[in-house]
Scaffold this active site. Sequence first.
Site, PDB file in Angstrom:
ATOM      1  N   ASP A  14       0.872  -1.186   0.000  1.00 18.91           N
ATOM      2  CA  ASP A  14       0.000   0.000   0.000  1.00 18.91           C
ATOM      3  C   ASP A  14       0.898   1.222   0.000  1.00 18.91           C
ATOM      4  O   ASP A  14       1.908   1.260   0.711  1.00 18.91           O
ATOM      5  CB  ASP A  14      -0.900  -0.027   1.261  1.00 18.91           C
ATOM      6  CG  ASP A  14      -2.077   0.928   1.155  1.00 18.91           C
ATOM      7  OD1 ASP A  14      -1.839   2.145   0.970  1.00 18.91           O
ATOM      8  OD2 ASP A  14      -3.226   0.480   1.270  1.00 18.91           O
TER       9      ASP A  14
ATOM     10  N   ILE B 246       1.646  -0.020  -6.624  1.00 14.40           N
ATOM     11  CA  ILE B 246       1.373  -1.195  -7.475  1.00 14.40           C
ATOM     12  C   ILE B 246       1.989  -1.037  -8.867  1.00 14.40           C
ATOM     13  O   ILE B 246       2.061  -1.999  -9.622  1.00 14.40           O
ATOM     14  CB  ILE B 246      -0.148  -1.487  -7.609  1.00 14.40           C
ATOM     15  CG1 ILE B 246      -0.887  -0.278  -8.191  1.00 14.40           C
ATOM     16  CG2 ILE B 246      -0.738  -1.911  -6.274  1.00 14.40           C
ATOM     17  CD1 ILE B 246      -2.292  -0.599  -8.678  1.00 14.40           C
TER      18      ILE B 246
ATOM     19  N   TYR C 242     -13.752   7.009 -12.959  1.00 17.46           N
ATOM     20  CA  TYR C 242     -13.522   5.952 -11.971  1.00 17.46           C
ATOM     21  C   TYR C 242     -14.153   4.640 -12.453  1.00 17.46           C
ATOM     22  O   TYR C 242     -13.507   3.590 -12.484  1.00 17.46           O
ATOM     23  CB  TYR C 242     -14.108   6.374 -10.613  1.00 17.46           C
ATOM     24  CG  TYR C 242     -14.227   5.226  -9.643  1.00 17.46           C
ATOM     25  CD1 TYR C 242     -13.097   4.567  -9.178  1.00 17.46           C
ATOM     26  CD2 TYR C 242     -15.481   4.792  -9.187  1.00 17.46           C
ATOM     27  CE1 TYR C 242     -13.207   3.495  -8.292  1.00 17.46           C
ATOM     28  CE2 TYR C 242     -15.603   3.737  -8.314  1.00 17.46           C
ATOM     29  CZ  TYR C 242     -14.465   3.080  -7.867  1.00 17.46           C
ATOM     30  OH  TYR C 242     -14.584   2.018  -7.000  1.00 17.46           O
TER      31      TYR C 242
ATOM     32  N   LYS D 274     -12.280   0.893 -13.749  1.00 16.70           N
ATOM     33  CA  LYS D 274     -12.563  -0.478 -13.298  1.00 16.70           C
ATOM     34  C   LYS D 274     -13.062  -1.333 -14.463  1.00 16.70           C
ATOM     35  O   LYS D 274     -12.744  -2.518 -14.559  1.00 16.70           O
ATOM     36  CB  LYS D 274     -13.601  -0.438 -12.170  1.00 16.70           C
ATOM     37  CG  LYS D 274     -13.129   0.285 -10.921  1.00 16.70           C
ATOM     38  CD  LYS D 274     -12.092  -0.546 -10.181  1.00 16.70           C
ATOM     39  CE  LYS D 274     -11.681   0.109  -8.884  1.00 16.70           C
ATOM     40  NZ  LYS D 274     -10.822  -0.753  -8.063  1.00 16.70           N
TER      41      LYS D 274
ATOM     42  N   PHE E 152     -28.228  15.202  -1.485  1.00 16.21           N
ATOM     43  CA  PHE E 152     -28.160  15.761  -2.842  1.00 16.21           C
ATOM     44  C   PHE E 152     -29.371  15.316  -3.658  1.00 16.21           C
ATOM     45  O   PHE E 152     -29.375  14.239  -4.229  1.00 16.21           O
ATOM     46  CB  PHE E 152     -26.848  15.336  -3.517  1.00 16.21           C
ATOM     47  CG  PHE E 152     -25.635  15.827  -2.779  1.00 16.21           C
ATOM     48  CD1 PHE E 152     -25.223  17.148  -2.898  1.00 16.21           C
ATOM     49  CD2 PHE E 152     -24.924  14.979  -1.929  1.00 16.21           C
ATOM     50  CE1 PHE E 152     -24.107  17.609  -2.201  1.00 16.21           C
ATOM     51  CE2 PHE E 152     -23.812  15.434  -1.233  1.00 16.21           C
ATOM     52  CZ  PHE E 152     -23.409  16.748  -1.368  1.00 16.21           C
TER      53      PHE E 152
ATOM     54  N   ARG F 293     -29.859   3.186  -2.435  1.00 13.87           N
ATOM     55  CA  ARG F 293     -28.620   2.432  -2.647  1.00 13.87           C
ATOM     56  C   ARG F 293     -28.673   1.110  -1.885  1.00 13.87           C
ATOM     57  O   ARG F 293     -29.429   0.966  -0.929  1.00 13.87           O
ATOM     58  CB  ARG F 293     -27.400   3.249  -2.141  1.00 13.87           C
ATOM     59  CG  ARG F 293     -27.149   4.526  -2.920  1.00 13.87           C
ATOM     60  CD  ARG F 293     -26.659   4.251  -4.333  1.00 13.87           C
ATOM     61  NE  ARG F 293     -26.411   5.472  -5.076  1.00 13.87           N
ATOM     62  CZ  ARG F 293     -27.304   6.086  -5.866  1.00 13.87           C
ATOM     63  NH1 ARG F 293     -28.533   5.578  -5.985  1.00 13.87           N
ATOM     64  NH2 ARG F 293     -26.999   7.174  -6.528  1.00 13.87           N
TER      65      ARG F 293
HETATM   66  N1  LIG Z   1     -15.878   1.719  -0.583  1.00 11.80           N
HETATM   67  C1  LIG Z   1     -16.813   1.335  -1.458  1.00 11.80           C
HETATM   68  O1  LIG Z   1     -18.016   1.497  -1.241  1.00 11.80           O
HETATM   69  C2  LIG Z   1     -16.392   0.675  -2.755  1.00 11.80           C
HETATM   70  C3  LIG Z   1     -17.391   0.318  -3.669  1.00 11.80           C
HETATM   71  C4  LIG Z   1     -17.012  -0.318  -4.862  1.00 11.80           C
HETATM   72  C5  LIG Z   1     -15.671  -0.612  -5.112  1.00 11.80           C
HETATM   73  N2  LIG Z   1     -14.728  -0.232  -4.210  1.00 11.80           N
HETATM   74  C6  LIG Z   1     -13.314  -0.568  -4.521  1.00 11.80           C
HETATM   75  O2  LIG Z   1     -12.781  -1.286  -3.423  1.00 11.80           O
HETATM   76  C7  LIG Z   1     -11.390  -0.998  -3.264  1.00 11.80           C
HETATM   77  C8  LIG Z   1     -11.118  -0.581  -1.847  1.00 11.80           C
HETATM   78  O3  LIG Z   1     -11.943   0.534  -1.534  1.00 11.80           O
HETATM   79  P1  LIG Z   1     -11.811   1.273  -0.124  1.00 11.80           P
HETATM   80  O4  LIG Z   1     -13.106   1.946   0.138  1.00 11.80           O
HETATM   81  O5  LIG Z   1     -11.254   0.335   0.871  1.00 11.80           O
HETATM   82  O6  LIG Z   1     -10.740   2.393  -0.510  1.00 11.80           O
HETATM   83  P2  LIG Z   1      -9.525   2.959   0.368  1.00 11.80           P
HETATM   84  O7  LIG Z   1      -9.118   4.239  -0.297  1.00 11.80           O
HETATM   85  O8  LIG Z   1      -9.885   3.004   1.800  1.00 11.80           O
HETATM   86  O9  LIG Z   1      -8.392   1.878   0.149  1.00 11.80           O
HETATM   87  C9  LIG Z   1      -7.611   1.805  -1.016  1.00 11.80           C
HETATM   88  C10 LIG Z   1      -6.159   1.634  -0.591  1.00 11.80           C
HETATM   89  O10 LIG Z   1      -5.354   1.513  -1.753  1.00 11.80           O
HETATM   90  C11 LIG Z   1      -4.171   2.304  -1.573  1.00 11.80           C
HETATM   91  N3  LIG Z   1      -3.709   2.655  -2.930  1.00 11.80           N
HETATM   92  C12 LIG Z   1      -4.359   3.397  -3.859  1.00 11.80           C
HETATM   93  N4  LIG Z   1      -3.646   3.477  -4.991  1.00 11.80           N
HETATM   94  C13 LIG Z   1      -2.509   2.754  -4.779  1.00 11.80           C
HETATM   95  C14 LIG Z   1      -1.358   2.458  -5.572  1.00 11.80           C
HETATM   96  N5  LIG Z   1      -1.254   2.904  -6.832  1.00 11.80           N
HETATM   97  N6  LIG Z   1      -0.379   1.675  -5.039  1.00 11.80           N
HETATM   98  C15 LIG Z   1      -0.475   1.210  -3.771  1.00 11.80           C
HETATM   99  N7  LIG Z   1      -1.547   1.471  -2.967  1.00 11.80           N
HETATM  100  C16 LIG Z   1      -2.546   2.239  -3.457  1.00 11.80           C
HETATM  101  C17 LIG Z   1      -4.603   3.474  -0.717  1.00 11.80           C
HETATM  102  O11 LIG Z   1      -3.537   4.059   0.001  1.00 11.80           O
HETATM  103  C18 LIG Z   1      -5.627   2.820   0.210  1.00 11.80           C
HETATM  104  O12 LIG Z   1      -5.029   2.338   1.401  1.00 11.80           O
HETATM  105  C19 LIG Z   1     -11.054   0.064  -4.306  1.00 11.80           C
HETATM  106  O13 LIG Z   1     -10.491  -0.588  -5.431  1.00 11.80           O
HETATM  107  C20 LIG Z   1     -12.418   0.647  -4.670  1.00 11.80           C
HETATM  108  O14 LIG Z   1     -12.436   1.114  -5.993  1.00 11.80           O
HETATM  109  C21 LIG Z   1     -15.048   0.395  -3.035  1.00 11.80           C
END
Ligand SMILES: NC(=O)c1ccc[n+]([C@@H]2O[C@H](COP(=O)([O-])OP(=O)(O)OC[C@H]3O[C@@H](n4cnc5c(N)ncnc54)[C@H](O)[C@@H]3O)[C@@H](O)[C@H]2O)c1
Length: 329
Positions: free
Chosen positions: A31, A52, A141, A145, A206, A219
């Site tokens: 991370d 990454i 975004y 994905k 909103f 949602r």
């Molecule tokens: N939270 C939601 O409701 C939700 C819904 C659909 C999909 N997602 C997906 O789930 C995943 C996790 O979401 P989350 O809410 O835990 O987000 P988050 O931001 O809390 O966690 C993502 C983590 O990835 C790390 N990160 C980002 N880019 C990086 C990189 N290039 N290299 C290394 N580390 C990196 C960040 O520091 C963070 O710790 C994401 O891929 C997000 O798109 C989340």
Amino acid sequence: MAILITGGAGYIGSVTVELLRAGGEHVVILDDLARGHSAAIPADVPFYQGNIGDGELIARIASDHDLESCIHFAALAYVGESVTEPARYFDNNVRQGIVLLDSLLQAGVRRLVFSSTCATYGEPVQIPISETHPQQPTNPYGWSKFFMERIMESYERAYGLKFVALRYFNACGATEDRGEQHDPEPHLIPNVLACAEGRLPAVSVFGNDYSTPDGTPIRDYIHVADLGQAHILALEHLRGGGESDHINLGNGQGYSVLEVIETAREVTARSIDLRFEPRRPGDPSRLVADASKARTVLGWLPAYPDLASIIRSDWKWRSGHPQGYASGE
Ligand SMILES: NC(=O)c1ccc[n+]([C@@H]2O[C@H](COP(=O)([O-])OP(=O)(O)OC[C@H]3O[C@@H](n4cnc5c(N)ncnc54)[C@H](O)[C@@H]3O)[C@@H](O)[C@H]2O)c1
């Protein structure tokens, strides 16, 4: 053998690490801490702070730990930010994502569980949304994905990568030790609870003229521990020789913004003021999953499907961690 968890210091990643370890799995976290919290990482888990998109680092992690699979959470995930900074989103989520895939394959790792999203569907043409619903994202975004899903499909055909893309709806809730803390916080429930704590004067709602019973968007809210469990099942599916797949993760039940606020008032016994604001562009009126495939393919059944228990778990975490991850874990 170990599982590489990218984004394991983030919200959903850190909870999944907690569950994997409770099941006796060995994990390694990568991370960059752009959005994560080092306090969310258990002290005895190998942690690499980096990107990454850093192929040399991933090769080093693979040689240090004999990786067998990867659960790839790391991404930037704010819809609004992706609209104003698309280059950053495509670089972080897609270009760097490709480096990760290539580096994993070079290290012989062919099993991947991927965090996808209901944002890949865009404006729904039918509810509930099943995996065969057309995918037409409405923001960068969602496209980032969407592209990763197509790239993984090509990599499967060409290089034998096996993946499960989990398309989450709205993640929420907390475990005893880990919860949701983003800055800024884009998600409804943490903001509603910040209001109950007195840290926010009012919740912004909103739009109140959507075609829903109370006029506010609906949602599908899914507990973060249920999401984490689904990743474990997806990994077991791949370990058992299961096919690559795309699978929705939701409860199949929708709640409006006003229902969330009302439930939070009951759970917290606090007053929560709200302020109606104009609709945000691109916000669909209803996003509710058809989550039956997760049940049939993975055997997944959410343990915390009701909204009150989801909100209660988050409230409990916040009450025990008044400064969030700065509370001294
Ligand atoms: N939270 C939601 O409701 C939700 C819904 C659909 C999909 N997602 C997906 O789930 C995943 C996790 O979401 P989350 O809410 O835990 O987000 P988050 O931001 O809390 O966690 C993502 C983590 O990835 C790390 N990160 C980002 N880019 C990086 C990189 N290039 N290299 C290394 N580390 C990196 C960040 O520091 C963070 O710790 C994401 O891929 C997000 O798109 C989340």
